[in-house]
Enzyme design. Structure first.
Site, short mmCIF file in Angstrom:
data_model
loop_
_atom_site.label_atom_id
_atom_site.label_comp_id
_atom_site.label_asym_id
_atom_site.label_seq_id
_atom_site.Cartn_x
_atom_site.Cartn_y
_atom_site.Cartn_z
N SER A 125 0.85 -1.19 0.00
CA SER A 125 0.00 0.00 0.00
C SER A 125 0.88 1.23 0.00
O SER A 125 1.78 1.35 0.84
CB SER A 125 -0.93 0.02 1.22
OG SER A 125 -1.52 1.30 1.37
N GLY A 126 0.61 2.15 -0.92
CA GLY A 126 1.42 3.36 -1.00
C GLY A 126 1.17 4.31 0.15
O GLY A 126 2.11 4.80 0.79
#
Length: 350
Positions: free
Chosen positions: A91-92
């Site tokens: 997940s960024g």
């Protein structure tokens, strides 16, 4: 006050998306990789996810991260990402929250003006460059895992929508992407209810009709998340997206009752998946930036660093940058007499 569990956390958000970072109070998760540690947590300690993300300690829009020792010798720290319905491999926004917390709290040393470090996510090693000034992380940029398109312009039959044209791509999670205008969907954050109902119907249909498996890790399947995209409305950006995160099961017989939440940020893995689709179509070149806006108007900036392959797929290695902010710290407890040890959900919000 009686306590039989104490979990410490730092509250942070990345461009609006909350990503709570657990810094203590969890048991050791065995494994030779962080993916294995994540799998162990999922199988044996999923109560931590439920406690942290459900009410009263959590809410539908919240994500969470568990700091764990790394397994790879090149990594400075590991982290496990937990969301309402799954354990994402990457997940960024959560990466940005984790880096901000690690450096601003002193868990890892901050070097100004630039700190370089490597994190081990379940998806693999993530090389990070953090710009820092006066004890604050002002920007986080990282090299993501390779992203690739699996399906382009595929047709799926969706209850209530008919035939829908979709793309399916990996950006750290498996996304189904669809153009909002062709569905008659306004991407304004105020239209979140319609966005999530349409998105969940498309996701469910695509998962049934076009299931995908990561060629390097058969335990990763999808698609599990939806990206409705559209053209930019700010001339300083190149596009915008509305990413829907499921908060409950989807019943195709009652699509109007779908439960989900909009990612408040532009979504880092969703941006990378979109860039992979654009590159596969010849719309985005190596070295070219892609500034993606989310429902709040905040942005992530992606860039294709180079081309590569993942199994049989042509892929890109993307970078992503954005900023995170700490907004609190907390000690979460569990009273042994609490009737809701794993939290609860109520249909008005979930």
């Amino acid at each position: 006050m009686r306590i039989n569990r104490l979990i410490t956390a730092v509250e942070a958000h990345a461009e609006g998306e909350p990503g709570r970072v657990i810094t203590g109070g969890v048991p050791h998760f065995p494994g030779n990789t962080v993916f294995e540690r994540m799998s162990y947590m999922q199988a044996h300690h999923d109560d931590i996810r439920l406690k942290m993300l459900r009410e009263p300690r959590g809410n539908p829009g919240l994500c969470c991260n568990v700091i764990v020792p790394p397994c790879h010798p090149d990594a400075d720290m590991g982290f496990i990402i937990v969301e309402q319905q799954e354990y994402p491999p990457m997940s960024g926004s959560n990466t940005i929250c984790v880096v901000t917390v690690l450096l601003e709290t002193g868990i890892l040393p901050m070097v100004e003006p630039v700190t370089e470090l490597t994190l081990e996510a379940p998806a693999g090693l993530i090389k990070v460059t953090a710009t820092c000034k006066e004890g604050k992380v002002t920007s986080v940029s990282f090299e993501n895992v390779p992203a690739f398109a699996v399906h382009l312009d595929a047709k799926v039959e969706v209850t209530g929508l008919g035939t829908v044209t979709v793309d399916v791509a990996w950006g750290g999670m498996f996304f189904v992407l669809a153009e909002a205008a062709k569905l008659g969907v306004d991407l304004s954050g105020d239209n979140g209810g319609e966005i999530l109902r349409v998105s969940e119907a498309i996701r469910h249909a695509t998962a049934e009709q076009l299931p995908v498996v990561h060629p390097e890790n058969p335990a990763i399947t999808g698609p599990t998340i939806t990206n409705l995209w559209g053209p930019p409305i700010d001339p300083a950006t190149h596009g915008r997206g509305a990413i829907t995160i499921s908060t409950g099961p989807f019943d195709p017989a009652q699509p109007q009752a779908a439960s989900g939440i909009l990612d408040r940020s532009p979504c880092g893995t969703g941006t990378c998946a979109k860039m992979a689709v654009m590159h596969a179509r010849g719309q985005l070149a190596v070295g070219q930036d892609y500034v993606n806006a989310g429902p709040l108007g905040t942005t992530f900036t992606g860039r294709i660093l180079r081309e590569t392959t993942v199994g049989p797929y042509k892929a890109i290695v993307p970078s992503l940058s954005g900023q995170g902010w700490i907004y609190g710290t907390a000690n979460y407890t569990l009273d042994p007499s609490d009737p809701f040890p794993n939290g609860f959900t109520v249909g008005d919000m979930w």
